[in-house]
Design an enzyme around this catalytic site. Structure first.
Site, short mmCIF file in Angstrom:
data_model
loop_
_atom_site.label_atom_id
_atom_site.label_comp_id
_atom_site.label_asym_id
_atom_site.label_seq_id
_atom_site.Cartn_x
_atom_site.Cartn_y
_atom_site.Cartn_z
N GLY A 1 -1.42 -0.55 11.94
CA GLY A 1 -1.49 -2.01 11.94
C GLY A 1 -2.22 -2.57 13.13
O GLY A 1 -1.98 -3.71 13.54
N TYR B 1 1.77 7.30 -1.20
CA TYR B 1 0.49 6.64 -1.46
C TYR B 1 -0.09 7.07 -2.81
O TYR B 1 -0.34 8.26 -3.05
CB TYR B 1 -0.52 6.94 -0.35
CG TYR B 1 -0.08 6.58 1.04
CD1 TYR B 1 0.91 5.62 1.28
CD2 TYR B 1 -0.65 7.19 2.15
CE1 TYR B 1 1.30 5.29 2.56
CE2 TYR B 1 -0.27 6.86 3.44
CZ TYR B 1 0.71 5.92 3.64
OH TYR B 1 1.10 5.60 4.91
N GLY C 1 -6.43 -7.29 9.47
CA GLY C 1 -7.75 -7.88 9.58
C GLY C 1 -7.77 -9.23 10.26
O GLY C 1 -8.84 -9.82 10.49
N LEU C 2 -6.60 -9.74 10.64
CA LEU C 2 -6.52 -11.07 11.26
C LEU C 2 -7.19 -11.11 12.63
O LEU C 2 -7.59 -12.17 13.11
CB LEU C 2 -5.06 -11.51 11.38
CG LEU C 2 -4.33 -11.74 10.06
CD1 LEU C 2 -2.84 -11.98 10.31
CD2 LEU C 2 -4.93 -12.93 9.30
N LEU C 3 -7.29 -9.95 13.28
CA LEU C 3 -7.93 -9.89 14.59
C LEU C 3 -9.43 -9.67 14.48
O LEU C 3 -10.14 -9.66 15.49
CB LEU C 3 -7.31 -8.77 15.42
CG LEU C 3 -5.83 -8.94 15.77
CD1 LEU C 3 -5.30 -7.69 16.48
CD2 LEU C 3 -5.64 -10.17 16.64
N LYS D 1 -10.50 -11.90 9.09
CA LYS D 1 -9.73 -12.64 8.09
C LYS D 1 -9.33 -14.01 8.63
O LYS D 1 -9.07 -14.15 9.83
CB LYS D 1 -8.47 -11.85 7.71
CG LYS D 1 -8.75 -10.49 7.07
CD LYS D 1 -9.27 -10.66 5.66
CE LYS D 1 -9.56 -9.30 5.02
NZ LYS D 1 -8.35 -8.51 4.80
N ALA E 1 -3.96 -5.82 12.57
CA ALA E 1 -3.09 -6.88 12.05
C ALA E 1 -3.62 -7.44 10.72
O ALA E 1 -3.86 -8.64 10.58
CB ALA E 1 -2.93 -8.00 13.07
#
Length: 278
Positions: free
Chosen positions: A178, A31, A183-185, A188, A181
């Protein structure tokens, strides 16, 4: 990994995390080309005995900075551990993890490196970060790993088929990443994710939102889904702001999902499976 890479802000977030009860911090030499370890080490130096510090090894930056190459060799792991110790400003790494892995790696040599570091007191425990069932099985059989970091969420239930029960039955903890996901959950707009189409992603997110509200946020619902499984020891969440940190920390005071709510999420789309590295 998600820290803003600003010393003052990073330190503020990390100090606040400790003050709010977070005691497990995960980084990697990969990182920000090692600078994330520097930030974490600097910020948490005075709180070292209050925390569990984890980092990872195996991705070697090229000398010209153009990228990195996979290197699981014993000599590299031993040398990289010394550099991580310096950057983290500590005399031991609580959990040292192989940051990936393939079935063609010199697995016994890698294990020997971790065992040597453990014998020397430079690491306390070791694990791997992998989503490959064939690699995970080999480390379960041949090593003394205490953890496996893998992606797991309502949109990625692949670990349920071949990994979670195996690890749980061998008392090897799973560190889930994750969880939101990307931010899809949470917030997003839907897009294709793994084998799921936009419509399927939207359907899962809609169920997450429907189970949220006054008692918990969507992020906390997604977290609760992951933490419901007995194999999961910790959900590793990246935060960029104090507000995000508070939301994560306050998850522990929200009600767990009921079996019915868990099943609603599980039944929202067909479960997915690992298609490679089996």
């Amino acid at each position: 990994m998600s820290l803003p890479n600003n010393d003052e802000v990073d330190s503020m977030i990390l100090h606040k995390a400790v003050d709010m009860g977070i005691n497990f911090f995960d980084t990697a030499d990969l990182y920000n080309k090692g600078m994330n370890e520097v930030s974490v080490g600097k910020a948490l130096k005075e709180k070292r005995d209050k925390i569990v510090l984890a980092t990872k090894v195996g991705n070697q930056w090229r000398s010209d900075g153009s990228g990195w190459a996979w290197n699981p060799k014993k000599e590299y792991i031993l040398a990289a551990a010394e550099e991580s110790l310096k950057r983290l400003q500590t005399d031991r790494i609580d959990l040292y993890q192989l940051h990936g892995g393939t079935i063609d790696d010199p697995i016994d040599d890698a294990i020997d490196a971790f065992e040597r570091l453990k014998h020397q007191g430079k690491i306390l425990y070791y694990g791997i970060s992998s989503i490959r069932p064939n690699v995970i099985r080999e480390y379960v059989k041949r090593s003394n790993i205490v953890s496996v970091m893998m992606q797991y969420s309502p949109l990625d239930r692949r670990p349920e088929e071949s990994c979670l029960e195996l690890l749980h039955s061998n008392n090897i903890g799973v560190l889930a990443r994750g969880v939101l996901a990307q931010g899809l959950l949470v917030n997003k707009p839907p897009k294709e994710y793994l084998n799921y189409k936009n419509e399927e992603v939207k359907k899962v997110a809609t169920v997450v939102h429907s189970l949220s509200g006054k008692k918990r946020t969507s992020a906390q619902t997604a977290l609760r889904f992951v933490l419901h499984h007995p194999a999961i020891r910790s959900a590793v969440i990246g935060v960029r702001t104090i507000e995000q940190l508070k939301e994560v920390v306050h998850t522990v005071s929200t009600p767990p999902l009921t079996d019915e709510e868990i099943n609603q999420l599980r039944n929202s789309v067909p479960v997915n499976f690992y298609e490679q590295h089996r």
